[in-house]
Design a protein around this motif. Structure first.
Motif, PDB file in Angstrom:
ATOM      1  N   ILE A  60       0.835  -1.197   0.000  1.00 43.31           N
ATOM      2  CA  ILE A  60       0.000   0.000   0.000  1.00 43.31           C
ATOM      3  C   ILE A  60       0.872   1.249   0.000  1.00 43.31           C
ATOM      4  N   GLY A 107      -0.099   3.926   1.784  1.00 42.93           N
ATOM      5  CA  GLY A 107      -0.342   4.582   3.062  1.00 42.93           C
ATOM      6  C   GLY A 107       0.522   4.026   4.180  1.00 42.93           C
ATOM      7  N   GLU A 156      -0.711   2.399  10.801  1.00 46.42           N
ATOM      8  CA  GLU A 156      -2.021   3.031  10.968  1.00 46.42           C
ATOM      9  C   GLU A 156      -3.120   2.128  10.410  1.00 46.42           C
ATOM     10  N   THR A 157      -2.842   1.521   9.266  1.00 49.15           N
ATOM     11  CA  THR A 157      -3.811   0.621   8.649  1.00 49.15           C
ATOM     12  C   THR A 157      -4.070  -0.592   9.533  1.00 49.15           C
ATOM     13  N   ILE A 201       1.080  -5.028   3.998  1.00 49.81           N
ATOM     14  CA  ILE A 201       0.244  -5.763   4.944  1.00 49.81           C
ATOM     15  C   ILE A 201       0.456  -7.244   4.662  1.00 49.81           C
ATOM     16  N   THR A 256     -11.167  -1.052   5.664  1.00 52.69           N
ATOM     17  CA  THR A 256     -10.074  -0.334   6.315  1.00 52.69           C
ATOM     18  C   THR A 256      -9.265   0.482   5.313  1.00 52.69           C
ATOM     19  N   ILE A 257      -8.886  -0.129   4.216  1.00 44.76           N
ATOM     20  CA  ILE A 257      -8.080   0.570   3.207  1.00 44.76           C
ATOM     21  C   ILE A 257      -8.873   1.716   2.587  1.00 44.76           C
ATOM     22  N   LEU A 305      -9.039   4.764   4.851  1.00 39.38           N
ATOM     23  CA  LEU A 305      -7.777   5.519   4.950  1.00 39.38           C
ATOM     24  C   LEU A 305      -7.274   6.011   3.595  1.00 39.38           C
ATOM     25  N   ALA A 320      -3.881   8.077   2.245  1.00 34.48           N
ATOM     26  CA  ALA A 320      -2.895   7.388   1.408  1.00 34.48           C
ATOM     27  C   ALA A 320      -2.585   8.180   0.152  1.00 34.48           C
TER      28      ALA A 320
END
Length: 385
Positions: free
Chosen positions: A327, A329, A333-334, A353, A376-377, A380, A384
């Motif tokens: 990712i 981001g 945090e993720t 991840i 979740t992704i 955020l 990102a």
């Protein structure tokens, strides 16, 4: 006040119980666990067949030392040898110790010192395995590393050809770099590594600490390729949570590890070995491995469909039930938001991840995990971008 050294960035979760693919915290919250204890609980938490085997051994004896003949060790060694196609086994307590033993064996068998490893590799945190690891962050603050370890780019056969020579004892590699970011070796690269080792008389050590014991849908990850390593190292998934590691080596190496050449007080402890036997007897069955491979294909395919086009997702990579979602981001945090939503996953490298679910998870659990990851992704994604 905690009396533990602060060596780990611990999560806010304290386990109360765990079973199968789920872990329950002391606050009563239930989590879908796609960490498997960092690739350890390959049959999920507290598999009944392992619990039964350990309970039985606890009623017999717990420890006697390696001065004694132990049939349970012979049984475990035979299972490892037959599954890997190699011949002799040494039991340790951990993956780092297994890699230490492999490096010692290679140097003693060849009479050479140089060991080639790869950038972004991870082989452990002892001084020998830290020196073998191709990540500077692992070594910071510990002074001068042990000599004769060389690190070259992963998946670069030309770099290896330039570095390997008549002083090289071994090349050590992961078929999939786990801690380094779920980086999969190409078949062309692996073939070139094996050919170069043969040409120069160096040993090929394959680190199967994270990829072994069914994680990729085969007993060991190297078996997806036409490879014949001299040594493999195994740990994590071998004992379903009981501490154990092992090296498995070819018959030609037997003479280099004779009496007094290496040892371990707790290595091959009967409690851990009984757990390993029950684990291997389950996982190494062809039907089980086929189901694990099918589930890995399902998870990978569905991850591509559900997550591949999301804003902030750069790549989905891996093999079997070892999946990385790269990712743009902040990974920590993720993962923190994912825990809030009731799912546990791991980081790998700088921005990946890492999913390491139990090999016997269900499609429903895979679907639930992917839904939580999508939520979740997506939540955020503005950060990102």
């Amino acid at each position: 006040m905690s009396h533990l050294f602060p060596t780990y960035q611990r999560w806010e979760v304290e386990p109360a119980s765990a079973q199968g693919t789920y872990l329950t915290g002391k606050d009563g919250k239930e989590y879908l666990d796609f960490t498997s204890g960092i690739g350890v609980c390959n049959l999920g938490h507290r598999p009944p067949q392992v619990e039964l085997a350990v309970s039985g051994q606890l009623k017999e004896y717990w420890h006697v030392s390696n001065l004694f003949q132990q049939g349970i060790q012979e049984k475990a060694a035979k299972l490892l040898a037959e599954a890997s196609g190699l011949d002799y086994v040494f039991f340790s307590n951990s993956g780092a110790e297994a890699n230490e033993a492999a490096i010692k064996l290679a140097r003693k068998a060849t009479g050479r010192s140089k060991v080639i490893s790869f950038i972004k590799s991870f082989h452990g945190r002892t001084f020998g395995t830290m020196a073998a690891t191709g990540q500077d962050k692992i070594k910071q603050g510990f002074g001068t590393m042990l000599e004769t370890f060389v690190h070259i780019p992963f998946n670069d056969a030309e770099a290896l050809k330039k570095e390997i020579d008549g002083e090289t004892a071994a090349v050590i590699l992961e078929v999939i770099q786990g801690e380094g970011g779920i980086n999969v070796a190409s078949s062309e690269f692996l073939s070139a590594v094996e050919a170069s080792c043969k040409e120069h008389g160096a040993l090929l050590i394959i680190d199967e600490i994270q990829t072994g014991v069914g994680r990729t849908g085969k007993a060991f990850a190297f078996q997806h390729f036409a490879l014949k390593p001299d040594i493999i190292t195994v740990a994590k998934g071998l004992g379903s949570g009981f501490p154990i590691g092992a090296i498995v080596g070819s018959a030609e190496l037997k003479g280099a590890f004779g009496p007094g050449s290496h040892g371990s007080t707790f290595g091959g402890n009967p409690i851990s070995v009984s757990a390993a036997v029950a684990t291997m007897e389950t996982i190494f069955e062809p039907v089980f491995l086929k189901q694990a491979m099918d589930m890995g294909n399902y998870l990978f395919e569905k991850a591509g469909e559900k997550l591949g086009s999301l804003e902030g997702v750069l790549a989905i990579k891996g093999m079997g039930l070892m999946v990385g979602i790269e990712i743009s981001g902040n990974v920590q945090e993720t993962l923190a938001l994912l825990r809030e939503k009731g799912m546990l996953a791991l980081p790998a490298g700088e921005n990946v991840i890492r999913l390491l679910p139990p090999l016997n998870m269900s499609q429903e659990e895979a679907d639930k995990a992917l839904n939580l990851l999508e939520e979740t992704i997506t939540a955020l994604a503005p950060a990102a971008s």
